[in-house]
Motif scaffolding. Structure first.
Motif, PDB file in Angstrom:
ATOM      1  N   ARG A 100      -2.304  11.242  -3.229  1.00  0.00           N
ATOM      2  CA  ARG A 100      -2.400  11.738  -2.068  1.00  0.00           C
ATOM      3  C   ARG A 100      -3.677  12.796  -2.157  1.00  0.00           C
ATOM      4  O   ARG A 100      -4.311  13.181  -3.142  1.00  0.00           O
ATOM      5  CB  ARG A 100      -1.158  12.600  -1.448  1.00  0.00           C
ATOM      6  CG  ARG A 100       0.069  11.595  -1.453  1.00  0.00           C
ATOM      7  CD  ARG A 100       1.085  12.509  -0.900  1.00  0.00           C
ATOM      8  NE  ARG A 100       2.302  11.660  -1.209  1.00  0.00           N
ATOM      9  CZ  ARG A 100       2.951  10.925  -0.334  1.00  0.00           C
ATOM     10  NH1 ARG A 100       2.365  10.384   0.690  1.00  0.00           N
ATOM     11  NH2 ARG A 100       4.223  10.477  -0.726  1.00  0.00           N
ATOM     12  N   LEU A 102       0.294   7.305  -5.683  1.00  0.00           N
ATOM     13  CA  LEU A 102       0.279   6.241  -4.794  1.00  0.00           C
ATOM     14  C   LEU A 102      -0.036   5.072  -5.583  1.00  0.00           C
ATOM     15  O   LEU A 102      -1.011   4.899  -6.152  1.00  0.00           O
ATOM     16  CB  LEU A 102      -0.309   6.406  -3.617  1.00  0.00           C
ATOM     17  CG  LEU A 102      -0.092   7.691  -2.824  1.00  0.00           C
ATOM     18  CD1 LEU A 102      -1.021   7.838  -1.571  1.00  0.00           C
ATOM     19  CD2 LEU A 102       1.177   7.803  -2.151  1.00  0.00           C
ATOM     20  N   ALA A 119       5.056   5.281  -3.145  1.00  0.00           N
ATOM     21  CA  ALA A 119       5.012   6.734  -3.741  1.00  0.00           C
ATOM     22  C   ALA A 119       6.430   6.768  -4.757  1.00  0.00           C
ATOM     23  O   ALA A 119       7.543   7.058  -4.020  1.00  0.00           O
ATOM     24  CB  ALA A 119       4.938   7.860  -2.897  1.00  0.00           C
ATOM     25  N   GLN A 163      -9.227   7.568  -7.103  1.00  0.00           N
ATOM     26  CA  GLN A 163      -8.864   6.221  -6.909  1.00  0.00           C
ATOM     27  C   GLN A 163      -9.330   5.202  -7.932  1.00  0.00           C
ATOM     28  O   GLN A 163     -10.414   5.379  -8.412  1.00  0.00           O
ATOM     29  CB  GLN A 163      -9.294   5.815  -5.499  1.00  0.00           C
ATOM     30  CG  GLN A 163      -8.905   6.731  -4.321  1.00  0.00           C
ATOM     31  CD  GLN A 163      -9.529   6.109  -3.231  1.00  0.00           C
ATOM     32  OE1 GLN A 163      -9.158   4.845  -2.648  1.00  0.00           O
ATOM     33  NE2 GLN A 163     -10.445   7.026  -2.263  1.00  0.00           N
ATOM     34  N   VAL A 201       0.834  -1.033  -0.004  1.00  0.00           N
ATOM     35  CA  VAL A 201      -0.050  -0.159  -0.100  1.00  0.00           C
ATOM     36  C   VAL A 201       0.717   1.281  -0.066  1.00  0.00           C
ATOM     37  O   VAL A 201       1.959   1.222   0.383  1.00  0.00           O
ATOM     38  CB  VAL A 201      -0.835  -0.137   1.152  1.00  0.00           C
ATOM     39  CG1 VAL A 201      -1.828  -1.199   1.119  1.00  0.00           C
ATOM     40  CG2 VAL A 201      -0.231  -0.177   2.467  1.00  0.00           C
ATOM     41  N   ASN A 202       0.414   2.186  -0.667  1.00  0.00           N
ATOM     42  CA  ASN A 202       0.719   3.801  -0.435  1.00  0.00           C
ATOM     43  C   ASN A 202       2.308   3.619  -0.783  1.00  0.00           C
ATOM     44  O   ASN A 202       3.077   4.288  -0.197  1.00  0.00           O
ATOM     45  CB  ASN A 202       0.568   4.138   0.855  1.00  0.00           C
ATOM     46  CG  ASN A 202      -0.651   4.335   1.046  1.00  0.00           C
ATOM     47  OD1 ASN A 202      -1.754   4.597   0.191  1.00  0.00           O
ATOM     48  ND2 ASN A 202      -1.116   4.815   2.336  1.00  0.00           N
ATOM     49  N   ARG A 214      -9.441  13.414  -3.765  1.00  0.00           N
ATOM     50  CA  ARG A 214      -8.616  12.300  -4.145  1.00  0.00           C
ATOM     51  C   ARG A 214      -9.387  11.228  -4.966  1.00  0.00           C
ATOM     52  O   ARG A 214     -10.148  10.660  -4.690  1.00  0.00           O
ATOM     53  CB  ARG A 214      -8.177  11.378  -2.844  1.00  0.00           C
ATOM     54  CG  ARG A 214      -7.170  10.428  -3.002  1.00  0.00           C
ATOM     55  CD  ARG A 214      -6.681   9.917  -1.802  1.00  0.00           C
ATOM     56  NE  ARG A 214      -7.615   8.950  -1.114  1.00  0.00           N
ATOM     57  CZ  ARG A 214      -7.533   8.227  -0.039  1.00  0.00           C
ATOM     58  NH1 ARG A 214      -6.254   8.156   0.437  1.00  0.00           N
ATOM     59  NH2 ARG A 214      -8.421   7.693   0.505  1.00  0.00           N
ATOM     60  N   GLY A 264      -0.325   0.634  -5.500  1.00  0.00           N
ATOM     61  CA  GLY A 264      -0.664  -0.485  -4.395  1.00  0.00           C
ATOM     62  C   GLY A 264      -0.932  -1.866  -4.957  1.00  0.00           C
ATOM     63  O   GLY A 264      -1.202  -1.702  -6.423  1.00  0.00           O
TER      64      GLY A 264
END
Length: 546
Positions: free
Chosen positions: A425, A395, A388, A438, A385-386, A436, A397
């Motif tokens: 982020r 990000l 960068a 996703q 996860v996350n 954000r 994952g």
């Protein structure tokens, strides 16, 4: 001769005495200093450090007098009082006014304390003693401390019933004389037992055990009658194997069911992580059931172990000789309603950006199903996860899992599940609103489908756009504390397209992904107290609607 005596009479004698006293004064007293701190080495024992508003040292007598907010530290012992006198020659320390003494084994408060700094024995006046190891609280008009574990007291009270500061314990007893040895017990005379501080039962004397080390022995028997089981009797024996292991053996009899025995084993293990306790607890229950004329048993338990700061092992077992065991023999409605018994092993290795895991799971059907139930033997996977890249706003994952589904009857299959994700982020817009985006892609591959041994797969994605804001206000009060009130509105839109999954074997939630076109909005209001000791939550209210 008379002339000489006459010359010494009168004012000259007084002047001579005053001059002599003045010349000697400096050899007796060292002048007081404000906010003083001194280090002292007694005849034996650890060095002593004294801090107070004023400290005087009587040199010829080797006496220290500390006045005002006096603090004395000797090793792990710490004492505070309004006034402290330390006599080095005798090793005696006298503390007067708001006396508070703490050490690893006890917490003591009194009006006055006389303590031997070499042996740490002493006498308290109108004091209270709390012994941590045995959770014991003693009060008394006069208390004598012989050691950290041996006390005598007069005209006071005793309890080891938990009660918060200022609350009345559920029970305690008052006494005229008491002798206490931690690890053994107490003997008290002229006793009156009080319930909720109401005097109830007078006794001439009492012996009461205070065991800090566990000891083997018989426990109180359990006798009863039940419509299902008839007359019941259970006698347990506690076996203290080692300081970190014990067992309870419990033979039992039920007039309507027969006789049996329970064996419970508990243990604690050393841990490389001080805050984590490695432990386990296991139970084996056996009964010769006369109603169905067969032997029946249950094995349950768990094991928790932190091998190192990054590697954890969790194991759990729940196995029965037959699916009707709980319905026939358990008094717990929750247990009787269990759909299956879950036994599993979970091993997790933490990484800098996530973890990898190994899972084995065996389900024993209790309500429906049987040998055709799928078991995870085993499953391996990763959760990253996350991540960068180049410390940028993007990000990455990845979730993945490879499972072998096994069962005693029917076909078996393997499944590979890969879920890469992309997000950012929280992007601030005018330092008021955060946004954000996703997106997650999902590819699932199966070694067979519902109809035949042919492989099948499914591709889909989940996309979301989240917006949030945060309003806060801080209210300060005395002693440097504050109350923070926050209001956090949030809205999120989620989209999952419809996918073809009619030919997919349905085992768990991964195999059934419904389409989604959903907006969810919420508001979260929190009230937090912030002090030097940290932050604690007073109120946390969340209201959401989809």
């Amino acid at each position: 001769m008379d002339l000489r005596l006459g010359w010494l009479n009168g004012p000259c004698v007084c002047l001579l005495v005053l001059l002599l006293l003045g010349a000697c004064a400096d050899s007796f007293v060292v002048a007081a200093e404000p906010s003083s701190s001194v280090a002292v080495k007694p005849t034996s024992g650890s060095p002593i450090e004294i801090t107070a508003d004023q400290i005087q040292y009587l040199q010829n007598l080797e006496v220290y007098e500390a006045e005002g907010h006096a603090v004395v530290a000797q090793g792990q012992l710490r004492l505070t009082a309004d006034r402290v006198t330390l006599m080095l020659l005798s090793g005696t320390m006298i503390a007067v006014g708001n006396v508070h003494l703490t050490d690893p084994s006890s917490d003591i408060e009194s009006e006055q304390l006389e303590l031997d700094v070499n042996t740490q024995a002493g006498v308290l006046t109108n004091g209270t003693v709390f012994l941590r190891q045995s959770d014991t609280l003693i009060t008394g008009r006069l208390l004598q401390r012989f050691s950290e574990s041996h006390y005598r007291a007069k005209d006071g009270s005793f309890t080891n019933c938990d009660a918060k500061d200022g609350q009345i314990p559920a029970w305690r007893f008052t006494f005229k004389d008491l002798d206490l040895n931690v690890g053994e017990g107490i003997y008290a005379r002229s006793v009156r037992i009080c319930v909720n501080d109401v005097p109830a039962i007078p006794l001439p004397s009492i012996l009461y055990p205070i065991q800090t080390n566990r000891k083997s022995g018989l426990l109180i028997p359990q006798i009863g009658y039940d419509n299902r089981f008839g007359f019941t009797y259970r006698q347990s024996f506690f076996w203290a194997l080692t300081p970190s292991q014990d067992a309870i053996i419990s033979p039992s009899f039920m007039s309507n069911r027969g006789q049996g025995v329970d064996l419970e084993y508990r243990y604690a293990m050393n841990s490389t992580t001080p805050a984590v306790l490695n432990r386990g607890q296991w139970l084996m229950s056996f009964i010769q059931d006369t109603q169905v004329n067969k032997s029946r048993a249950l094995i349950s338990g768990l094991h928790r172990q932190q091998v190192n700061p990054d590697l954890t092992i969790n194991a759990q077992a729940f196995l029965l000789t037959d699916p009707n065991y709980l319905n026939d023999l358990s008094n717990s409605g929750v247990q009787r309603a269990l759909p299956s018994g879950d036994s599993n092993l979970y091993v997790s290795q933490r990484l800098d950006v996530g973890n990898v895991y190994l899972l084995g799971q065996y389900l024993q059907p209790l309500q429906a199903g049987g040998k055709d139930t799928f078991q995870r033997l085993p499953e391996i996977g990763t959760n990253l996860v996350n991540i960068a890249p180049f410390d940028g706003p993007v990000l990455l994952g990845l979730e993945s899992g490879l499972v072998n589904f096994y069962r005693e009857q029917g076909f078996t299959l393997n499944r590979a599940d890969i879920v890469p994700s992309l997000s950012t982020r929280m992007l601030d817009i005018g330092h008021v609103v955060g946004v954000r985006p996703q997106i997650r892609f999902r590819e699932v591959y199966y070694t067979r489908n519902v109809a035949d041994n042919g492989t099948t797969h499914r591709e889909t994605f989940w996309a979301a756009l989240e917006g949030s804001s945060k309003l806060s206000r801080q209210f300060r009060y005395g002693d440097g504390g504050s109350v923070l009130h926050t209001i956090e509105p949030r809205i999120i839109y989620e989209f999952v397209p419809s996918t073809r999954q009619g030919d997919i074997v349905q085992v768990d939630a991964v195999d059934d992904l419904p389409k989604k076109n959903l907006v969810t909005y919420s508001i979260n209001s929190r009230l937090l107290e912030q002090t030097s000791r940290g932050t604690s939550s007073w109120v946390d209210v969340l209201i959401a609607q989809s």
